[in-house]
Design a protein around this motif. Structure first.
Motif, PDB file in Angstrom:
ATOM      1  N   GLU A 151       0.837  -1.194   0.000  1.00  0.00           N
ATOM      2  CA  GLU A 151       0.000   0.000   0.000  1.00  0.00           C
ATOM      3  C   GLU A 151       0.875   1.248   0.000  1.00  0.00           C
ATOM      4  O   GLU A 151       2.013   1.221   0.467  1.00  0.00           O
ATOM      5  CB  GLU A 151      -0.897   0.026   1.237  1.00  0.00           C
ATOM      6  CG  GLU A 151      -2.026  -0.974   1.224  1.00  0.00           C
ATOM      7  CD  GLU A 151      -3.011  -0.700   2.348  1.00  0.00           C
ATOM      8  OE1 GLU A 151      -3.687   0.335   2.309  1.00  0.00           O
ATOM      9  OE2 GLU A 151      -3.085  -1.527   3.267  1.00  0.00           O
ATOM     10  N   PRO A 152       0.354   2.371  -0.494  1.00  0.00           N
ATOM     11  CA  PRO A 152       1.111   3.623  -0.422  1.00  0.00           C
ATOM     12  C   PRO A 152       1.442   3.978   1.022  1.00  0.00           C
ATOM     13  O   PRO A 152       0.669   3.689   1.941  1.00  0.00           O
ATOM     14  CB  PRO A 152       0.157   4.656  -1.042  1.00  0.00           C
ATOM     15  CG  PRO A 152      -0.773   3.861  -1.897  1.00  0.00           C
ATOM     16  CD  PRO A 152      -0.925   2.537  -1.215  1.00  0.00           C
ATOM     17  N   LEU A 153       2.580   4.609   1.223  1.00  0.00           N
ATOM     18  CA  LEU A 153       2.976   5.006   2.575  1.00  0.00           C
ATOM     19  C   LEU A 153       1.953   5.952   3.196  1.00  0.00           C
ATOM     20  O   LEU A 153       1.741   5.931   4.414  1.00  0.00           O
ATOM     21  CB  LEU A 153       4.350   5.688   2.522  1.00  0.00           C
ATOM     22  CG  LEU A 153       5.519   4.797   2.108  1.00  0.00           C
ATOM     23  CD1 LEU A 153       6.793   5.640   1.981  1.00  0.00           C
ATOM     24  CD2 LEU A 153       5.735   3.693   3.112  1.00  0.00           C
TER      25      LEU A 153
ATOM     26  N   LEU B 289      -1.671   7.223   7.627  1.00  0.00           N
ATOM     27  CA  LEU B 289      -3.007   7.690   7.994  1.00  0.00           C
ATOM     28  C   LEU B 289      -3.741   6.643   8.831  1.00  0.00           C
ATOM     29  O   LEU B 289      -4.380   6.970   9.836  1.00  0.00           O
ATOM     30  CB  LEU B 289      -3.810   8.002   6.730  1.00  0.00           C
ATOM     31  CG  LEU B 289      -3.586   9.368   6.081  1.00  0.00           C
ATOM     32  CD1 LEU B 289      -4.382   9.480   4.786  1.00  0.00           C
ATOM     33  CD2 LEU B 289      -3.974  10.494   7.023  1.00  0.00           C
ATOM     34  N   GLN B 290      -3.641   5.378   8.425  1.00  0.00           N
ATOM     35  CA  GLN B 290      -4.325   4.317   9.167  1.00  0.00           C
ATOM     36  C   GLN B 290      -3.754   4.182  10.573  1.00  0.00           C
ATOM     37  O   GLN B 290      -4.509   3.996  11.540  1.00  0.00           O
ATOM     38  CB  GLN B 290      -4.202   2.997   8.411  1.00  0.00           C
ATOM     39  CG  GLN B 290      -5.020   2.950   7.137  1.00  0.00           C
ATOM     40  CD  GLN B 290      -4.734   1.712   6.309  1.00  0.00           C
ATOM     41  OE1 GLN B 290      -3.927   0.869   6.692  1.00  0.00           O
ATOM     42  NE2 GLN B 290      -5.370   1.607   5.156  1.00  0.00           N
ATOM     43  N   ALA B 291      -2.431   4.284  10.701  1.00  0.00           N
ATOM     44  CA  ALA B 291      -1.813   4.178  12.022  1.00  0.00           C
ATOM     45  C   ALA B 291      -2.267   5.327  12.919  1.00  0.00           C
ATOM     46  O   ALA B 291      -2.610   5.122  14.094  1.00  0.00           O
ATOM     47  CB  ALA B 291      -0.293   4.174  11.886  1.00  0.00           C
ATOM     48  N   GLY B 292      -2.285   6.541  12.370  1.00  0.00           N
ATOM     49  CA  GLY B 292      -2.684   7.705  13.167  1.00  0.00           C
ATOM     50  C   GLY B 292      -4.150   7.669  13.555  1.00  0.00           C
ATOM     51  O   GLY B 292      -4.510   7.916  14.715  1.00  0.00           O
ATOM     52  N   LEU B 293      -5.014   7.324  12.595  1.00  0.00           N
ATOM     53  CA  LEU B 293      -6.447   7.288  12.884  1.00  0.00           C
ATOM     54  C   LEU B 293      -6.788   6.170  13.868  1.00  0.00           C
ATOM     55  O   LEU B 293      -7.627   6.343  14.751  1.00  0.00           O
ATOM     56  CB  LEU B 293      -7.236   7.103  11.587  1.00  0.00           C
ATOM     57  CG  LEU B 293      -7.245   8.302  10.639  1.00  0.00           C
ATOM     58  CD1 LEU B 293      -7.883   7.931   9.310  1.00  0.00           C
ATOM     59  CD2 LEU B 293      -7.980   9.480  11.263  1.00  0.00           C
ATOM     60  N   SER B 294      -6.127   5.024  13.729  1.00  0.00           N
ATOM     61  CA  SER B 294      -6.389   3.917  14.644  1.00  0.00           C
ATOM     62  C   SER B 294      -5.964   4.273  16.063  1.00  0.00           C
ATOM     63  O   SER B 294      -6.615   3.872  17.037  1.00  0.00           O
ATOM     64  CB  SER B 294      -5.658   2.663  14.167  1.00  0.00           C
ATOM     65  OG  SER B 294      -5.946   1.566  15.004  1.00  0.00           O
ATOM     66  N   ALA B 295      -4.863   5.018  16.193  1.00  0.00           N
ATOM     67  CA  ALA B 295      -4.394   5.424  17.527  1.00  0.00           C
ATOM     68  C   ALA B 295      -5.364   6.404  18.186  1.00  0.00           C
ATOM     69  O   ALA B 295      -5.489   6.438  19.411  1.00  0.00           O
ATOM     70  CB  ALA B 295      -3.012   6.052  17.416  1.00  0.00           C
TER      71      ALA B 295
ATOM     72  N   LEU C  52     -13.021   7.623   7.227  1.00  0.00           N
ATOM     73  CA  LEU C  52     -11.713   7.020   6.977  1.00  0.00           C
ATOM     74  C   LEU C  52     -11.358   5.988   8.049  1.00  0.00           C
ATOM     75  O   LEU C  52     -10.739   4.960   7.768  1.00  0.00           O
ATOM     76  CB  LEU C  52     -10.637   8.101   6.921  1.00  0.00           C
ATOM     77  CG  LEU C  52     -10.638   9.022   5.702  1.00  0.00           C
ATOM     78  CD1 LEU C  52      -9.633  10.146   5.894  1.00  0.00           C
ATOM     79  CD2 LEU C  52     -10.316   8.247   4.439  1.00  0.00           C
ATOM     80  N   ALA C  53     -11.763   6.268   9.286  1.00  0.00           N
ATOM     81  CA  ALA C  53     -11.391   5.397  10.401  1.00  0.00           C
ATOM     82  C   ALA C  53     -12.378   4.256  10.617  1.00  0.00           C
ATOM     83  O   ALA C  53     -12.108   3.356  11.411  1.00  0.00           O
ATOM     84  CB  ALA C  53     -11.277   6.214  11.693  1.00  0.00           C
ATOM     85  N   LEU C  54     -13.505   4.259   9.898  1.00  0.00           N
ATOM     86  CA  LEU C  54     -14.562   3.278  10.147  1.00  0.00           C
ATOM     87  C   LEU C  54     -14.081   1.826  10.073  1.00  0.00           C
ATOM     88  O   LEU C  54     -14.401   1.020  10.952  1.00  0.00           O
ATOM     89  CB  LEU C  54     -15.714   3.514   9.164  1.00  0.00           C
ATOM     90  CG  LEU C  54     -17.014   2.773   9.475  1.00  0.00           C
ATOM     91  CD1 LEU C  54     -17.551   3.197  10.842  1.00  0.00           C
ATOM     92  CD2 LEU C  54     -18.050   3.045   8.387  1.00  0.00           C
TER      93      LEU C  54
ATOM     94  N   LEU D 205     -11.135   0.664  10.566  1.00  0.00           N
ATOM     95  CA  LEU D 205      -9.937   0.450  11.380  1.00  0.00           C
ATOM     96  C   LEU D 205     -10.304   0.009  12.794  1.00  0.00           C
ATOM     97  O   LEU D 205     -11.386   0.340  13.295  1.00  0.00           O
ATOM     98  CB  LEU D 205      -9.103   1.732  11.437  1.00  0.00           C
ATOM     99  CG  LEU D 205      -8.624   2.292  10.100  1.00  0.00           C
ATOM    100  CD1 LEU D 205      -7.906   3.617  10.306  1.00  0.00           C
ATOM    101  CD2 LEU D 205      -7.703   1.304   9.399  1.00  0.00           C
ATOM    102  N   PRO D 206      -9.420  -0.719  13.468  1.00  0.00           N
ATOM    103  CA  PRO D 206      -9.710  -1.148  14.849  1.00  0.00           C
ATOM    104  C   PRO D 206      -9.627   0.020  15.822  1.00  0.00           C
ATOM    105  O   PRO D 206      -8.961   1.025  15.553  1.00  0.00           O
ATOM    106  CB  PRO D 206      -8.599  -2.172  15.128  1.00  0.00           C
ATOM    107  CG  PRO D 206      -7.471  -1.752  14.233  1.00  0.00           C
ATOM    108  CD  PRO D 206      -8.114  -1.223  12.983  1.00  0.00           C
ATOM    109  N   PHE D 207     -10.307  -0.120  16.946  1.00  0.00           N
ATOM    110  CA  PHE D 207     -10.227   0.900  17.991  1.00  0.00           C
ATOM    111  C   PHE D 207      -8.856   0.855  18.656  1.00  0.00           C
ATOM    112  O   PHE D 207      -8.201  -0.189  18.695  1.00  0.00           O
ATOM    113  CB  PHE D 207     -11.309   0.674  19.052  1.00  0.00           C
ATOM    114  CG  PHE D 207     -12.686   1.052  18.600  1.00  0.00           C
ATOM    115  CD1 PHE D 207     -13.075   2.377  18.516  1.00  0.00           C
ATOM    116  CD2 PHE D 207     -13.601   0.076  18.254  1.00  0.00           C
ATOM    117  CE1 PHE D 207     -14.349   2.726  18.098  1.00  0.00           C
ATOM    118  CE2 PHE D 207     -14.879   0.404  17.840  1.00  0.00           C
ATOM    119  CZ  PHE D 207     -15.257   1.741  17.757  1.00  0.00           C
ATOM    120  N   SER D 208      -8.454   1.996  19.161  1.00  0.00           N
ATOM    121  CA  SER D 208      -7.214   2.052  19.924  1.00  0.00           C
ATOM    122  C   SER D 208      -7.351   1.170  21.157  1.00  0.00           C
ATOM    123  O   SER D 208      -8.393   1.138  21.818  1.00  0.00           O
ATOM    124  CB  SER D 208      -6.926   3.497  20.349  1.00  0.00           C
ATOM    125  OG  SER D 208      -5.871   3.529  21.286  1.00  0.00           O
TER     126      SER D 208
END
Length: 408
Positions: free
Chosen positions: A296-298, A303-309, A334-336, A338-341
């Motif tokens: 995947e693009p960086l 973005l996924q790491a930040g939103l998940s956190a 965007l975060a929908l 993704l897992p919860f922090s």
């Protein structure tokens, strides 16, 4: 020698220790950040190795032909004029090889320069230029995204405006652009040529991309109702894959009994235009694998790491504070998936007051990274005219410098 005492009662030694703590934390964060730069170094290095291998193959091929030509001239019964003509052709071929070597050497030097520029860029990261370095990194991530999404012209302009041409993979993606454009135009020759150039790498990774290209070429012959050519093609290019992909091979060859207008679902799908889109996706995956890129693009990964956190169940409630980024509908979408922090079950207890930190008594973050409850920080500030002294490091700051953290 008497130790100097600061107005608030802390010693100068404690203040120096606190001053050192902040840079050390930033250095730790920077070191962790640099661990994510694997792709940044590997891609230009893999491109450099590929060029060296290509130049080496060219030299081997030309020299073998020249030596063979000299042997033929020595063993053959040639007249004087024929020998002179033959030797002149060999000389011309040597001159052509010299030009190829000069061009290859120039290309190798440029790619070596780029590898060196990438190393120097990473080595230049320090606290003195952290903001500028991070800004350059953001531009690199955006260029990477644009190149993967085929926005080549925009990527080039951004790289030129930021003067980061040596830090991005435009030349590497240029080869991919030619293949992608050809596949989108339903042309297979550039993709097959790319497979030939990377045959050993594809074989090592047990890729079947070339097989899928051959299947598509066979299907196009069937679509054109050129069955005799299709059978000859299958014998020459598809039969060698039978040992490892027999089921797929049998299914596609059976398409000879059908036309492109067939309504049989199992074979109708073979003639659909979506097969070309599938080949484009497969090529991009193989391309990334060969050069050691992330699938995947960086930009997506960060973005996924930040939103998940940031994501917690509280973010999706109506009373979510507007200061939380996930209170915005666009970020929520965007975060929908993704897992919860994992922090949403945590309980934070203040180091000073030993009381629970929650929405009624939210945590406050000092510039040195330590966290205390609002109640504790306000009490310390009230006793020291708005100044806050970290009880664990002695670090001193103003109350206006603290930042609120959000918990559920």
């Amino acid at each position: 020698m008497e130790m100097e005492t600061l107005p608030n009662g802390n010693s100068a030694t404690t203040a120096v220790s606190a001053a050192v703590t902040v840079p050390s934390l930033k250095l730790t964060q920077l070191a962790e950040s640099l661990k994510l730069e694997h792709q940044f170094l590997r891609v230009p290095f893999e491109h450099y190795k590929k060029t060296i291998r290509a130049n080496h193959r060219t030299v081997d091929k030309e020299m073998s032909a020249l030596i063979s030509g000299v042997g033929d001239a020595a063993d053959g019964d040639l007249s004087r004029d024929q020998a002179v003509q033959h030797l002149n052709s060999l000389v011309s071929r040597l001159q052509g090889l010299k030009r190829k070597l000069e061009n290859g050497n120039h290309t190798e030097n440029l790619q070596a320069q780029r590898c060196r520029a990438c190393l120097e860029h990473l080595e230049s990261a320090d606290l003195g230029n952290l903001s500028e370095w991070s800004n350059t990194r953001l531009k690199r991530i955006l260029v990477d995204y644009m190149l993967r999404m085929s926005y080549y012209d925009t990527a080039i302009k951004l790289a030129e405006s930021g003067n980061i041409q040596d830090l991005v993979d435009i030349n590497v993606f240029h080869d991919a652009k030619n293949v992608v454009d050809a596949l989108q135009n339903k042309e297979l020759a550039p993709a097959l040529a790319w497979c030939a150039d990377n045959k050993s790498r594809l074989k090592k990774s047990k890729s079947k991309f070339e097989f899928q290209l051959r299947l598509q070429e066979f299907i196009e012959l069937v679509r054109a109702e050129n069955n005799l050519r299709a059978i000859a093609y299958a014998r020459k290019y598809l039969a060698p894959w039978g040992a490892t992909h027999m089921k797929e091979l049998q299914r596609v060859v059976a398409a000879l009994a059908f036309k492109s207008s067939t309504e049989c679902a199992e074979y109708k799908v073979l003639f659909e235009a979506t097969q070309w889109d599938y080949l484009v996706d497969q090529f991009r995956q193989e391309f990334c694998r060969i050069y050691g890129m992330t699938p995947e693009p960086l930009l997506h990964i960060y973005l996924q790491a930040g939103l998940s956190a940031l994501k917690t169940p509280f973010c999706y409630k109506d009373d979510c504070t507007k200061e939380d980024p996930l209170s915005q509908e666009s970020f929520r979408k965007l975060a929908l998936p993704l897992p919860f922090s994992k922090q949403h079950h945590s309980k934070l207890v203040c180091y000073i007051t030993k009381e629970l930190m929650d929405t009624e008594n939210p945590p406050l973050v000092l510039p040195n990274g330590f966290v205390y409850s609002t109640k504790a920080v306000e009490e310390i500030a009230a006793k020291n005219n708005g100044k806050i002294t970290c009880p664990r490091t002695g670090y001193i700051c103003n109350y206006s410098d603290v930042v609120k953290a959000y918990v559920t």
